[in-house]
Each structure stands twice: as C-alpha cells, then as structure tokens.
Design an enzyme around this catalytic site. Structure first.
Site, PDB file in Angstrom:
ATOM      1  CG  ASN A 210      -0.183  -0.062   2.498  1.00  0.00           C
ATOM      2  OD1 ASN A 210       0.497   0.880   2.874  1.00  0.00           O
ATOM      3  ND2 ASN A 210      -0.265  -1.197   3.191  1.00  0.00           N
ATOM      4  CE  LYS A 288       8.481 -12.461 -14.239  1.00  0.00           C
ATOM      5  NZ  LYS A 288       9.349 -11.909 -15.259  1.00  0.00           N
ATOM      6  N   PRO A 304      -2.697 -11.610  10.569  1.00  0.00           N
ATOM      7  CG  PRO A 304      -0.619 -11.841  11.606  1.00  0.00           C
ATOM      8  CD  PRO A 304      -1.341 -12.102  10.318  1.00  0.00           C
ATOM      9  CB  ILE A 306       0.017  -6.053  14.632  1.00  0.00           C
ATOM     10  CG1 ILE A 306       0.579  -7.009  13.569  1.00  0.00           C
ATOM     11  CG2 ILE A 306       1.102  -5.640  15.621  1.00  0.00           C
ATOM     12  CD1 ILE A 306       1.449  -6.375  12.545  1.00  0.00           C
TER      13      ILE A 306
END
Ligand code: CTP
Length: 396
Positions: A210, A288, A304, A306
């Site tokens: 991101n 790849k 998960p 955090i």
C-alpha cells in the site's frame, strides 16, 4: 528553547562541515550559538562560514588581545547554558580528559562550570585505541554527555564506528540536555511503534502493498525518543532514515511485523501506526508467474491483527494506541474499532481530503473510552509531538 545559549567548539576533522548544519538547526530553534573554532578546525571550515551560520563572532585564539579585552576566556567558558564539542577529535577528548589547557578550546573546557556534550569523530582505529577508550571513560565519569559516533564508511576509506553523529541527532541531544529532567518525562519507559506499509509476496518478484509513507509513525517514534523514551520502531519498507536514538527493526510481511512486535515486549506503550495489509496471498508462488499462463486468480487469507493481538497479549503494554484512517463517519468507525481491537485510544485520521495519505499534515481526533478530543489540522511532526506529550501524561 528561545533564550538558551550554546558554546559550540568545532574541532579539526573532516566532519567539521557538519557543525555548520548543527549551527543552522540551533539557530532555527532560536538558540544562541557562540562558536570557538580550533586552529585545526579552521583547516576544514572557514571562520566566515561559521560566523555567518552562528550569527556571532568566531573565537579562536587564547592569547588574542582584542578577544580577551572584549570577553576573557573564563567568561566565554561560562557564557552558555551548555558547551558542545562537535566534532570532538581524539586530541580534544584527550586534552579534556586530562585537564590540558594549551589553546582556547581546551582552556574553555577546563574553565567551564557548565554541562558539556561531546560528539566524537575520528578514524575507526583512533576511536578503538586504548588511549581513547580510557579518555572516553574518564569524560563519562566526569559527567560529559557523549553523542555517537555513528558506524559507517569513513572519509579515510575505512569502515566502522567513528563518524560524527548526524547533526539532527546531536541537535536532539542538545535539546534534551537543555530541557533537563523535565524535558524527559518518558525516561526509563519503553515504547513499541509500528510504521510503514507491509509487503506481502505474490511470487519472488511481485508483491501486494500500500501507499503508506511511514512518516507519521517515524515522527511518533522520534517524538517519544525526544522525551527520553527507549523506542523500538518496527517498520515496513520506507524511504525514511531511522530517527535518532531509535532502534529500528525492518520487516516486510504482517506476520514478520507481529513477530518483531512480540519480541520487543515488554513495553509501557505500543503505538500501531503501520498500514498492515489485512490480507495476504494464500500461497506465494515459488516461481515467477508467466504472462503466457492463464491470468491468475488471487486467493487471499487474513493477516494477523497486530494491534488487537498486542491489546490482548499477556504482557500487554499499559497503553495501547491504534490509528484509523477513515474517509467517512470517522469518529463512529473509530469508536467501533476501539471496542473491536481492545486498545485504549484510537487516533482517528480523516483521509477524505486529497493529499493526506503520504502528505505532510494530518487532522486527527483522539478517541478513548472517556470521550473524544479533536485536534486541529497540524503537521505530522506536531501531531507526533502532541501525542507523545499525551502519552507521557497518561503514563505519569
Ligand atoms: N492494524 C494492525 N494489524 C492489522 C490491521 C490493522 O495492527 N492486521 C492496526 C493499524 O496499525 C491501525 C489499526 O489497526 O493502528 C487500524 O487499522 P485499520 O486498517 O483502520 O483497521 P481494520 O481492522 O483493518 O479496519 P477496516 O475495516 O477499516 O479496514
């Protein structure tokens, strides 16, 4: 810091040019800087540059009749709140450790009754020499604050510890020294900060990530450290340098970030600023993927959480703070997130305006169980400083 005064002794070393940047940072913070340039220092930077950046006369000679008539060296040594030596050469350290006084800089160091901060810079072997180790121990026992040196490639072509600490780090140490114990309300506390994006591999060359720049998290780590806190910054890949005095642990995936956070416990406070990928590809291909293959269908699995894990950890930090970037119903979402994640505060961040993500400013509200505090739009650095001060209050 307005009204504070520094006596800046610039020794003779290739790093002397960095003292000019330090002088500039100090003047920008409205600290008065009176410079002493040693004879060797003047081989590396000119008195004119130093005078221009310090906006004060440069002192250099012990036996200068004019200088002594204007301000004697004893008065000079006591005219500041703090004496800073940057770069502190092996020679200057040796003189100060042994009480030698054969030039203006060393005489001033012997005559002063003010605290002294030294930023050493020298060749790696000089730094490691038994004589320098002895002198360093003596100076520390005498109460001198030592900043750096850093490790890295040196101007002489060697590698190791001996580089002058970065001007920003010396500046921070000066600010802390000038502020005294009141300026370090988080001394003895430990903080864990997550920052930056996470990167989830799709195959050996492709990733899901991101746009997080890491700026807000890094600024918070720096602001906590400036208040005396011991900070571990667990960071996804960013283009930012590690803030001064902060231990940075580099990670890529959410699972690595969680493991690094758990390894950094116990902590008094955790601040989760990282933009953690909520999902990762179920299986990263070992080879790849080829364009000739059929277009892949990505199957994602949840990462998960955090913040939620730290909030429910056995060694839960006393204060757990999360961030929430929202585009609408900012406070309602933040309140729901507070309950869902089990943290103490959510710093809600309105990212609906263009340029906030990756930008320099932030408009935040601190959502806690007791209510909401709305802060006006401010630079990410100011938000960080204010949040660090609120954390110090909460832990006091
Ligand atoms: N966070 C985290 N681990 C995750 C996801 C988020 O630690 N896997 C933390 C972020 O660092 C931040 C807070 O949780 O402090 C909120 O992140 P956000 O992405 O807004 O929360 P989500 O639970 O993903 O909620 P949403 O449905 O809005 O995406």
């Amino acid at each position: 810091m307005s009204g504070k005064r520094i006596l800046l002794i610039v020794g003779g070393g290739i790093a002397a040019y960095k003292a000019l940047e330090l002088a500039r940072l100090l003047r920008k913070a409205d600290v008065a800087v009176r410079p002493i340039l040693t004879r060797a220092g003047a081989e590396f930077v000119t008195p004119l540059s130093l005078a221009a950046l310090c906006e004060d006369k440069v002192h250099g000679e012990l036996f200068s009749l004019t200088d002594e008539a204007e301000m004697g060296h004893i008065e000079l040594s006591r005219s500041a709140d703090l004496v800073v030596v940057a770069p502190a050469t092996a020679d200057l350290m040796a003189k100060a450790a042994n009480g030698l006084a054969d030039d203006l800089a060393s005489t001033t160091l012997l005559a002063t009754d003010k605290p002294v901060l030294m930023a050493p810079a020298m060749n790696v072997r000089m730094w490691g020499h038994a004589a320098t180790r002895r002198n360093l121990a003596t100076l520390q026992a005498d109460g001198v604050t030592i900043v750096g040196p850093d490790e890295g490639p040196m101007a002489c072509g060697e590698y190791g510890p001996g580089r002058l600490a970065e001007p920003a780090a010396i500046f921070q140490a000066i600010m802390a020294a000038l502020a005294g114990p009141a300026g370090r309300p988080l001394a003895g506390r430990r903080a864990l900060v997550t920052a930056g994006p996470t990167v989830e591999p799709l195959d050996p060359v492709r990733v899901l990530t991101n746009r997080s720049s890491g700026r807000q998290g890094y600024a918070i780590a720096e602001a906590l450290a400036a208040l005396g806190c011991e900070v571990t910054l667990v960071s996804g890949p960013t283009a930012l340098p590690a803030p001064a005095g902060v231990v940075r642990v580099d990670v890529e995936t959410a699972r690595e970030m969680l493991a690094a956070c758990q390894a950094a416990l116990p902590a008094d406070v955790a601040v989760c600023v990282a933009a953690v990928a909520d999902w990762r590809p179920e299986a990263a291909g070992a080879a790849k993927a080829r364009k000739a293959d059929a277009a892949p269908v990505l199957k994602l699995v949840e990462n998960p959480d955090i913040l939620a894990t730290l909030s429910r950890a056995q060694a839960r930090p006393k204060l757990v703070v999360g961030f929430a970037a929202e585009t609408h119903d900012v406070e309602a979402h933040a309140q729901a997130k507070l309950a869902r994640k089990g943290c103490d505060w959510i710093v809600a961040n309105d990212v609906s305006a263009p340029g906030v993500m990756g930008g320099e400013t932030n408009t935040v509200a601190i959502v806690g169980r007791g209510g909401i505090e709305r802060w006006e739009r401010a630079s990410k650095t100011d938000v960080a400083r204010r949040l660090a001060a609120r954390i110090a209050e909460a832990l006091a």
